[in-house]
Design a protein around this motif. Structure first.
Motif, PDB file in Angstrom:
ATOM      1  N   SER A 182      16.891  21.480  34.292  1.00  9.64           N
ATOM      2  CA  SER A 182      16.204  21.677  35.564  1.00  9.64           C
ATOM      3  C   SER A 182      16.132  23.156  35.934  1.00  9.64           C
ATOM      4  CB  SER A 182      16.914  20.885  36.665  1.00  9.64           C
ATOM      5  OG  SER A 182      16.247  21.024  37.883  1.00  9.64           O
ATOM      6  N   ASN A 183      17.229  23.882  35.728  1.00 10.20           N
ATOM      7  CA  ASN A 183      17.246  25.315  36.045  1.00 10.20           C
ATOM      8  C   ASN A 183      16.263  26.084  35.165  1.00 10.20           C
ATOM      9  OD1 ASN A 183      19.175  24.942  38.023  1.00 10.20           O
ATOM     10  ND2 ASN A 183      20.885  25.443  36.679  1.00 10.20           N
ATOM     11  N   HIS A 184      16.229  25.757  33.871  1.00 11.13           N
ATOM     12  CA  HIS A 184      15.291  26.423  32.970  1.00 11.13           C
ATOM     13  C   HIS A 184      13.850  26.087  33.354  1.00 11.13           C
ATOM     14  CE1 HIS A 184      17.731  28.379  29.832  1.00 11.13           C
ATOM     15  NE2 HIS A 184      18.623  27.442  30.106  1.00 11.13           N
ATOM     16  N   LEU A 185      13.598  24.833  33.687  1.00 10.36           N
ATOM     17  CA  LEU A 185      12.251  24.422  34.080  1.00 10.36           C
ATOM     18  C   LEU A 185      11.822  25.143  35.354  1.00 10.36           C
ATOM     19  CD1 LEU A 185       9.717  22.723  33.709  1.00 10.36           C
ATOM     20  CD2 LEU A 185      10.900  20.830  34.872  1.00 10.36           C
ATOM     21  N   ASP A 186      12.713  25.233  36.326  1.00 13.15           N
ATOM     22  CA  ASP A 186      12.392  25.939  37.573  1.00 13.15           C
ATOM     23  C   ASP A 186      12.040  27.402  37.303  1.00 13.15           C
ATOM     24  OD1 ASP A 186      12.821  23.630  39.013  1.00 13.15           O
ATOM     25  OD2 ASP A 186      14.825  24.220  39.727  1.00 13.15           O
TER      26      ASP A 186
ATOM     27  N   LEU B 282      18.559  28.292  22.758  1.00 16.46           N
ATOM     28  CA  LEU B 282      18.891  26.880  22.776  1.00 16.46           C
ATOM     29  C   LEU B 282      19.252  26.435  24.190  1.00 16.46           C
ATOM     30  CD1 LEU B 282      21.094  26.682  19.562  1.00 16.46           C
ATOM     31  CD2 LEU B 282      18.690  26.050  19.825  1.00 16.46           C
ATOM     32  N   VAL B 283      18.850  25.226  24.505  1.00 17.49           N
ATOM     33  CA  VAL B 283      19.151  24.627  25.798  1.00 17.49           C
ATOM     34  C   VAL B 283      19.888  23.324  25.520  1.00 17.49           C
ATOM     35  CG1 VAL B 283      18.172  23.646  27.906  1.00 17.49           C
ATOM     36  CG2 VAL B 283      17.087  25.623  26.854  1.00 17.49           C
TER      37      VAL B 283
ATOM     38  N   LEU C 225       3.951  29.606  27.917  1.00 15.54           N
ATOM     39  CA  LEU C 225       4.389  30.993  28.061  1.00 15.54           C
ATOM     40  C   LEU C 225       4.322  31.727  26.724  1.00 15.54           C
ATOM     41  CD1 LEU C 225       7.379  30.551  30.529  1.00 15.54           C
ATOM     42  CD2 LEU C 225       5.229  31.732  30.992  1.00 15.54           C
ATOM     43  N   ILE C 226       4.675  31.039  25.653  1.00 16.63           N
ATOM     44  CA  ILE C 226       4.579  31.635  24.311  1.00 16.63           C
ATOM     45  C   ILE C 226       3.118  31.935  23.985  1.00 16.63           C
ATOM     46  CG2 ILE C 226       4.866  31.167  21.835  1.00 16.63           C
ATOM     47  CD1 ILE C 226       7.408  29.534  22.658  1.00 16.63           C
ATOM     48  N   GLU C 227       2.226  30.988  24.257  1.00 21.05           N
ATOM     49  CA  GLU C 227       0.795  31.205  24.002  1.00 21.05           C
ATOM     50  C   GLU C 227       0.266  32.354  24.859  1.00 21.05           C
ATOM     51  OE1 GLU C 227      -0.987  27.416  24.826  1.00 21.05           O
ATOM     52  OE2 GLU C 227      -0.393  26.576  22.892  1.00 21.05           O
ATOM     53  N   LEU C 228       0.678  32.388  26.113  1.00 23.81           N
ATOM     54  CA  LEU C 228       0.266  33.457  27.024  1.00 23.81           C
ATOM     55  C   LEU C 228       0.709  34.808  26.483  1.00 23.81           C
ATOM     56  CD1 LEU C 228      -0.906  33.993  29.949  1.00 23.81           C
ATOM     57  CD2 LEU C 228       1.453  34.003  30.678  1.00 23.81           C
ATOM     58  N   ASN C 229       1.942  34.869  26.047  1.00 24.26           N
ATOM     59  CA  ASN C 229       2.461  36.100  25.463  1.00 24.26           C
ATOM     60  C   ASN C 229       1.656  36.490  24.222  1.00 24.26           C
ATOM     61  OD1 ASN C 229       4.520  38.214  25.312  1.00 24.26           O
ATOM     62  ND2 ASN C 229       5.154  37.178  23.462  1.00 24.26           N
ATOM     63  N   GLY C 230       1.240  35.511  23.453  1.00 23.53           N
ATOM     64  CA  GLY C 230       0.460  35.788  22.252  1.00 23.53           C
ATOM     65  C   GLY C 230      -0.897  36.397  22.536  1.00 23.53           C
ATOM     66  N   VAL C 231      -1.582  35.909  23.546  1.00 22.65           N
ATOM     67  CA  VAL C 231      -2.931  36.436  23.818  1.00 22.65           C
ATOM     68  C   VAL C 231      -2.930  37.686  24.696  1.00 22.65           C
ATOM     69  CG1 VAL C 231      -4.132  34.252  23.468  1.00 22.65           C
ATOM     70  CG2 VAL C 231      -3.425  34.887  25.756  1.00 22.65           C
ATOM     71  N   PHE C 232      -1.863  37.877  25.473  1.00 24.82           N
ATOM     72  CA  PHE C 232      -1.798  39.055  26.321  1.00 24.82           C
ATOM     73  C   PHE C 232      -0.760  40.067  25.827  1.00 24.82           C
ATOM     74  CE2 PHE C 232      -3.831  36.262  29.387  1.00 24.82           C
ATOM     75  CZ  PHE C 232      -4.744  37.114  29.977  1.00 24.82           C
TER      76      PHE C 232
ATOM     77  N   THR D  84      16.420  13.346  32.150  1.00 25.68           N
ATOM     78  CA  THR D  84      16.477  14.432  31.178  1.00 25.68           C
ATOM     79  C   THR D  84      15.272  14.439  30.239  1.00 25.68           C
ATOM     80  OG1 THR D  84      17.888  13.110  29.730  1.00 25.68           O
ATOM     81  CG2 THR D  84      18.976  14.671  31.196  1.00 25.68           C
ATOM     82  N   GLY D  85      14.740  13.286  29.914  1.00 26.26           N
ATOM     83  CA  GLY D  85      13.582  13.222  29.027  1.00 26.26           C
ATOM     84  C   GLY D  85      12.371  13.926  29.624  1.00 26.26           C
ATOM     85  N   ARG D  86      12.082  13.637  30.882  1.00 28.17           N
ATOM     86  CA  ARG D  86      10.940  14.284  31.550  1.00 28.17           C
ATOM     87  C   ARG D  86      11.198  15.768  31.767  1.00 28.17           C
ATOM     88  NH1 ARG D  86       8.943  12.110  36.645  1.00 28.17           N
ATOM     89  NH2 ARG D  86       7.121  13.315  36.133  1.00 28.17           N
ATOM     90  N   LEU D  87      12.432  16.121  32.122  1.00 27.21           N
ATOM     91  CA  LEU D  87      12.770  17.533  32.283  1.00 27.21           C
ATOM     92  C   LEU D  87      12.524  18.293  30.986  1.00 27.21           C
ATOM     93  CD1 LEU D  87      16.113  17.316  34.301  1.00 27.21           C
ATOM     94  CD2 LEU D  87      13.990  18.364  35.095  1.00 27.21           C
ATOM     95  N   LEU D  88      13.000  17.744  29.887  1.00 24.71           N
ATOM     96  CA  LEU D  88      12.838  18.390  28.592  1.00 24.71           C
ATOM     97  C   LEU D  88      11.367  18.491  28.207  1.00 24.71           C
ATOM     98  CD1 LEU D  88      14.078  19.653  26.089  1.00 24.71           C
ATOM     99  CD2 LEU D  88      14.366  17.349  25.143  1.00 24.71           C
ATOM    100  N   GLY D  89      10.618  17.423  28.419  1.00 23.10           N
ATOM    101  CA  GLY D  89       9.197  17.434  28.096  1.00 23.10           C
ATOM    102  C   GLY D  89       8.433  18.479  28.887  1.00 23.10           C
ATOM    103  N   HIS D  90       8.705  18.555  30.175  1.00 20.36           N
ATOM    104  CA  HIS D  90       8.023  19.547  31.019  1.00 20.36           C
ATOM    105  C   HIS D  90       8.451  20.965  30.638  1.00 20.36           C
ATOM    106  CE1 HIS D  90       5.779  17.250  34.146  1.00 20.36           C
ATOM    107  NE2 HIS D  90       6.542  16.282  33.671  1.00 20.36           N
ATOM    108  N   LEU D  91       9.741  21.149  30.368  1.00 26.78           N
ATOM    109  CA  LEU D  91      10.223  22.468  29.974  1.00 26.78           C
ATOM    110  C   LEU D  91       9.544  22.914  28.684  1.00 26.78           C
ATOM    111  CD1 LEU D  91      12.069  24.913  30.306  1.00 26.78           C
ATOM    112  CD2 LEU D  91      13.862  23.614  29.111  1.00 26.78           C
ATOM    113  N   MET D  92       9.444  22.015  27.722  1.00 26.59           N
ATOM    114  CA  MET D  92       8.799  22.363  26.453  1.00 26.59           C
ATOM    115  C   MET D  92       7.328  22.723  26.676  1.00 26.59           C
ATOM    116  SD  MET D  92      10.563  19.545  23.939  1.00 26.59           S
ATOM    117  CE  MET D  92       9.440  19.865  22.595  1.00 26.59           C
ATOM    118  N   THR D  93       6.638  21.962  27.499  1.00 25.91           N
ATOM    119  CA  THR D  93       5.223  22.236  27.786  1.00 25.91           C
ATOM    120  C   THR D  93       5.041  23.611  28.413  1.00 25.91           C
ATOM    121  OG1 THR D  93       4.762  19.883  28.081  1.00 25.91           O
ATOM    122  CG2 THR D  93       3.197  21.435  29.078  1.00 25.91           C
TER     123      THR D  93
END
Length: 116
Positions: free
Chosen positions: A36-40, A26-27, A103-110, A89-98
């Protein structure tokens, strides 16, 4: 020797993706600095994947279509370096989710194959 080193870098990077995905939690969506830290951190990991996992080596097996598509998405996201102010915060959250979904999809295929 270069192929061995590059293959090792790829394995290490993909392990870091697995670790990141497993550690996701959770964030505080009300805390722009935390977002911002999580997104970075997520963007830095995508950039690392883009730099190390995009070129096959002589030891690589045939890359699947799913892996190729994910890597194209990762390269595109890693190229987006538009800074987002910590007051948006809205854009930060949106970018972080994207980025985290990718990363989840990447983990799934690799990810490591299931054991039987």
């Amino acid at each position: 020797m270069d192929d061995i080193v590059r293959t090792a870098e790829q394995v290490i990077t993909l392990a870091r993706v697995r670790d990141y995905v497993e550690a996701m939690g959770l964030v505080d969506t009300e805390n722009p600095e935390e977002l911002s830290n999580h997104l970075d951190a997520a963007r830095a990991l995508l950039a690392e994947v883009s730099a190390t996992v995009t070129q096959p080596t002589a030891d690589d097996v045939e890359v699947t279509a799913g892996q190729i598509l994910i890597l194209e998405d990762v390269r595109a996201l890693a190229a987006e370096t538009e800074p987002i102010t910590t007051t948006d915060t809205g854009r930060l959250l949106g970018h972080l989710m994207t980025v985290e979904v990718k990363l989840i999809e990447l983990n799934g295929v690799f990810g490591e194959p299931a054991t039987t």
